[in-house]
Motif scaffolding. Structure first.
Motif, PDB file in Angstrom:
ATOM      1  N   GLY A  52       9.585   1.394   1.065  1.00 61.90           N
ATOM      2  CA  GLY A  52       8.964   3.007   0.867  1.00 61.90           C
ATOM      3  C   GLY A  52       7.623   3.067   0.372  1.00 61.90           C
ATOM      4  O   GLY A  52       7.522   4.026  -0.335  1.00 61.90           O
ATOM      5  N   VAL A  53       6.854   2.184   0.921  1.00 57.42           N
ATOM      6  CA  VAL A  53       5.707   2.315   0.681  1.00 57.42           C
ATOM      7  C   VAL A  53       4.721   3.012   1.880  1.00 57.42           C
ATOM      8  O   VAL A  53       5.074   2.797   2.944  1.00 57.42           O
ATOM      9  N   ARG A  54       3.888   4.019   1.616  1.00 52.60           N
ATOM     10  CA  ARG A  54       3.211   4.760   2.670  1.00 52.60           C
ATOM     11  C   ARG A  54       2.189   3.947   3.534  1.00 52.60           C
ATOM     12  O   ARG A  54       1.394   3.496   2.618  1.00 52.60           O
ATOM     13  N   VAL A  55       1.957   4.031   4.779  1.00 52.93           N
ATOM     14  CA  VAL A  55       1.283   3.508   5.627  1.00 52.93           C
ATOM     15  C   VAL A  55       0.376   4.381   6.343  1.00 52.93           C
ATOM     16  O   VAL A  55       0.695   5.392   6.746  1.00 52.93           O
ATOM     17  N   GLU A  56      -1.004   4.126   6.110  1.00 52.23           N
ATOM     18  CA  GLU A  56      -2.166   4.837   6.833  1.00 52.23           C
ATOM     19  C   GLU A  56      -2.818   3.992   7.916  1.00 52.23           C
ATOM     20  O   GLU A  56      -3.244   2.894   7.400  1.00 52.23           O
ATOM     21  N   GLU A  57      -2.875   4.583   8.790  1.00 56.10           N
ATOM     22  CA  GLU A  57      -3.969   4.045   9.824  1.00 56.10           C
ATOM     23  C   GLU A  57      -5.254   4.277   9.646  1.00 56.10           C
ATOM     24  O   GLU A  57      -5.667   5.497   9.405  1.00 56.10           O
ATOM     25  N   VAL A  58      -6.100   3.202  10.144  1.00 55.83           N
ATOM     26  CA  VAL A  58      -7.466   3.478  10.211  1.00 55.83           C
ATOM     27  C   VAL A  58      -8.045   3.180  11.266  1.00 55.83           C
ATOM     28  O   VAL A  58      -7.539   2.200  11.978  1.00 55.83           O
ATOM     29  N   ALA A  59      -9.157   3.564  11.857  1.00 57.41           N
ATOM     30  CA  ALA A  59      -9.529   3.642  13.424  1.00 57.41           C
ATOM     31  C   ALA A  59      -9.912   2.076  13.740  1.00 57.41           C
ATOM     32  O   ALA A  59      -9.581   1.610  14.771  1.00 57.41           O
ATOM     33  N   ALA A  60     -10.719   1.424  12.825  1.00 54.33           N
ATOM     34  CA  ALA A  60     -11.303   0.154  13.281  1.00 54.33           C
ATOM     35  C   ALA A  60     -10.993  -1.006  12.053  1.00 54.33           C
ATOM     36  O   ALA A  60     -11.081  -0.706  10.873  1.00 54.33           O
ATOM     37  N   MET A  61     -10.916  -2.328  12.368  1.00 57.12           N
ATOM     38  CA  MET A  61     -10.860  -3.313  11.553  1.00 57.12           C
ATOM     39  C   MET A  61     -12.199  -3.235  10.654  1.00 57.12           C
ATOM     40  O   MET A  61     -12.058  -3.642   9.374  1.00 57.12           O
ATOM     41  N   GLN A  62     -13.247  -3.072  11.371  1.00 54.86           N
ATOM     42  CA  GLN A  62     -14.712  -3.257  10.792  1.00 54.86           C
ATOM     43  C   GLN A  62     -14.763  -1.952   9.848  1.00 54.86           C
ATOM     44  O   GLN A  62     -15.330  -2.377   8.723  1.00 54.86           O
ATOM     45  N   GLN A  63     -14.194  -0.853   9.836  1.00 52.19           N
ATOM     46  CA  GLN A  63     -14.162   0.271   9.118  1.00 52.19           C
ATOM     47  C   GLN A  63     -13.502  -0.053   7.953  1.00 52.19           C
ATOM     48  O   GLN A  63     -13.687   0.083   6.853  1.00 52.19           O
ATOM     49  N   LEU A  64     -12.370  -0.575   7.834  1.00 54.46           N
ATOM     50  CA  LEU A  64     -11.547  -0.893   6.875  1.00 54.46           C
ATOM     51  C   LEU A  64     -12.096  -2.157   6.037  1.00 54.46           C
ATOM     52  O   LEU A  64     -11.957  -2.128   4.787  1.00 54.46           O
ATOM     53  N   GLY A  65     -12.729  -3.147   6.609  1.00 57.39           N
ATOM     54  CA  GLY A  65     -13.407  -4.226   5.887  1.00 57.39           C
ATOM     55  C   GLY A  65     -14.685  -3.598   5.083  1.00 57.39           C
ATOM     56  O   GLY A  65     -14.953  -3.946   3.856  1.00 57.39           O
ATOM     57  N   LYS A  66     -15.281  -2.611   5.590  1.00 59.75           N
ATOM     58  CA  LYS A  66     -16.407  -1.989   5.104  1.00 59.75           C
ATOM     59  C   LYS A  66     -15.926  -1.217   3.754  1.00 59.75           C
ATOM     60  O   LYS A  66     -16.466  -1.396   2.675  1.00 59.75           O
ATOM     61  N   ALA A  67     -14.755  -0.472   3.970  1.00 59.40           N
ATOM     62  CA  ALA A  67     -14.257   0.270   2.936  1.00 59.40           C
ATOM     63  C   ALA A  67     -13.998  -0.527   1.492  1.00 59.40           C
ATOM     64  O   ALA A  67     -13.977  -0.048   0.437  1.00 59.40           O
ATOM     65  N   CYS A  68     -13.530  -1.675   1.855  1.00 61.28           N
ATOM     66  CA  CYS A  68     -13.034  -2.636   1.025  1.00 61.28           C
ATOM     67  C   CYS A  68     -14.310  -3.199   0.411  1.00 61.28           C
ATOM     68  O   CYS A  68     -14.116  -4.174  -0.466  1.00 61.28           O
ATOM     69  N   GLY A  69     -15.230  -3.147   0.904  1.00 59.47           N
ATOM     70  CA  GLY A  69     -16.778  -3.489   0.399  1.00 59.47           C
ATOM     71  C   GLY A  69     -16.672  -5.107   0.814  1.00 59.47           C
ATOM     72  O   GLY A  69     -17.441  -6.038  -0.124  1.00 59.47           O
ATOM     73  N   ILE A  70     -16.212  -5.575   1.821  1.00 61.95           N
ATOM     74  CA  ILE A  70     -16.430  -6.881   2.342  1.00 61.95           C
ATOM     75  C   ILE A  70     -17.037  -7.114   3.572  1.00 61.95           C
ATOM     76  O   ILE A  70     -17.258  -6.000   4.218  1.00 61.95           O
ATOM     77  N   SER A  71     -17.769  -8.172   3.707  1.00 62.50           N
ATOM     78  CA  SER A  71     -18.514  -8.283   4.970  1.00 62.50           C
ATOM     79  C   SER A  71     -18.069  -8.686   6.134  1.00 62.50           C
ATOM     80  O   SER A  71     -18.494  -8.960   7.202  1.00 62.50           O
ATOM     81  N   VAL A  72     -16.625  -8.693   6.325  1.00 66.47           N
ATOM     82  CA  VAL A  72     -15.816  -9.016   7.600  1.00 66.47           C
ATOM     83  C   VAL A  72     -15.023  -7.787   7.890  1.00 66.47           C
ATOM     84  O   VAL A  72     -14.639  -7.122   6.891  1.00 66.47           O
ATOM     85  N   SER A  73     -14.468  -8.181   8.934  1.00 66.65           N
ATOM     86  CA  SER A  73     -13.118  -7.051   9.140  1.00 66.65           C
ATOM     87  C   SER A  73     -11.985  -7.398   8.465  1.00 66.65           C
ATOM     88  O   SER A  73     -11.738  -8.278   8.165  1.00 66.65           O
ATOM     89  N   ALA A  74     -11.063  -6.274   8.482  1.00 61.14           N
ATOM     90  CA  ALA A  74     -10.012  -6.470   7.891  1.00 61.14           C
ATOM     91  C   ALA A  74      -8.696  -5.759   8.577  1.00 61.14           C
ATOM     92  O   ALA A  74      -8.807  -4.689   8.917  1.00 61.14           O
ATOM     93  N   ALA A  75      -7.661  -6.398   8.850  1.00 60.44           N
ATOM     94  CA  ALA A  75      -6.483  -5.658   9.653  1.00 60.44           C
ATOM     95  C   ALA A  75      -5.651  -4.860   8.588  1.00 60.44           C
ATOM     96  O   ALA A  75      -5.118  -3.852   9.036  1.00 60.44           O
ATOM     97  N   VAL A  76      -5.591  -5.356   7.362  1.00 65.78           N
ATOM     98  CA  VAL A  76      -4.723  -4.770   6.431  1.00 65.78           C
ATOM     99  C   VAL A  76      -5.143  -4.905   5.284  1.00 65.78           C
ATOM    100  O   VAL A  76      -5.894  -5.818   4.567  1.00 65.78           O
ATOM    101  N   ALA A  77      -5.102  -3.823   4.388  1.00 66.38           N
ATOM    102  CA  ALA A  77      -5.482  -3.611   3.027  1.00 66.38           C
ATOM    103  C   ALA A  77      -4.575  -2.910   2.087  1.00 66.38           C
ATOM    104  O   ALA A  77      -3.734  -1.838   2.779  1.00 66.38           O
ATOM    105  N   ALA A  78      -4.411  -2.941   0.878  1.00 63.54           N
ATOM    106  CA  ALA A  78      -3.569  -2.277   0.116  1.00 63.54           C
ATOM    107  C   ALA A  78      -4.433  -1.902  -1.123  1.00 63.54           C
ATOM    108  O   ALA A  78      -4.928  -2.397  -1.777  1.00 63.54           O
ATOM    109  N   LEU A  79      -3.812  -0.421  -1.630  1.00 62.42           N
ATOM    110  CA  LEU A  79      -4.266   0.027  -2.711  1.00 62.42           C
ATOM    111  C   LEU A  79      -3.221  -0.240  -3.793  1.00 62.42           C
ATOM    112  O   LEU A  79      -2.017   0.212  -3.442  1.00 62.42           O
ATOM    113  N   LEU A  80      -3.410  -1.035  -4.855  1.00 65.41           N
ATOM    114  CA  LEU A  80      -2.694  -1.210  -5.906  1.00 65.41           C
ATOM    115  C   LEU A  80      -2.313  -0.101  -6.844  1.00 65.41           C
ATOM    116  O   LEU A  80      -3.028   0.702  -7.185  1.00 65.41           O
TER     117      LEU A  80
END
Length: 82
Positions: A52-80
């Protein structure tokens, strides 16, 4: 996508870590990159549906990695949960 993903204490990055956090019940929301391999993302999406966890799509792996503050792309990330 919230800026909270840049806070290392409130996020996990990567399919394995997100799956563990979902199983533990500590995830508020999951972000999945549209351009990521479904082989990696589909098990996470399935686990989120069961939990029952909400899933949101992000346009690109690179965008998700940048939002997480990491220097590589990310396929999946979660907010705790706070």
């Amino acid at each position: 996508m919230p800026e909270l993903l840049s806070d290392a204490s409130r996020r996990v990055v990567g399919a394995r870590q997100v799956l563990r956090a979902v199983a533990a019940g500590s995830v508020e929301r999951v972000y999945v990159a549209r351009d990521a391999d479904p082989f990696v993302t589909q098990p996470v999406v399935n686990a989120c549906e069961k939990a029952g966890v909400r899933v949101e799509e992000v346009a690109a792996m690179q965008q998700l990695g940048k939002a997480c503050g990491i220097s590589v792309s990310a396929a999946v990330a979660a907010l705790l949960k706070a």
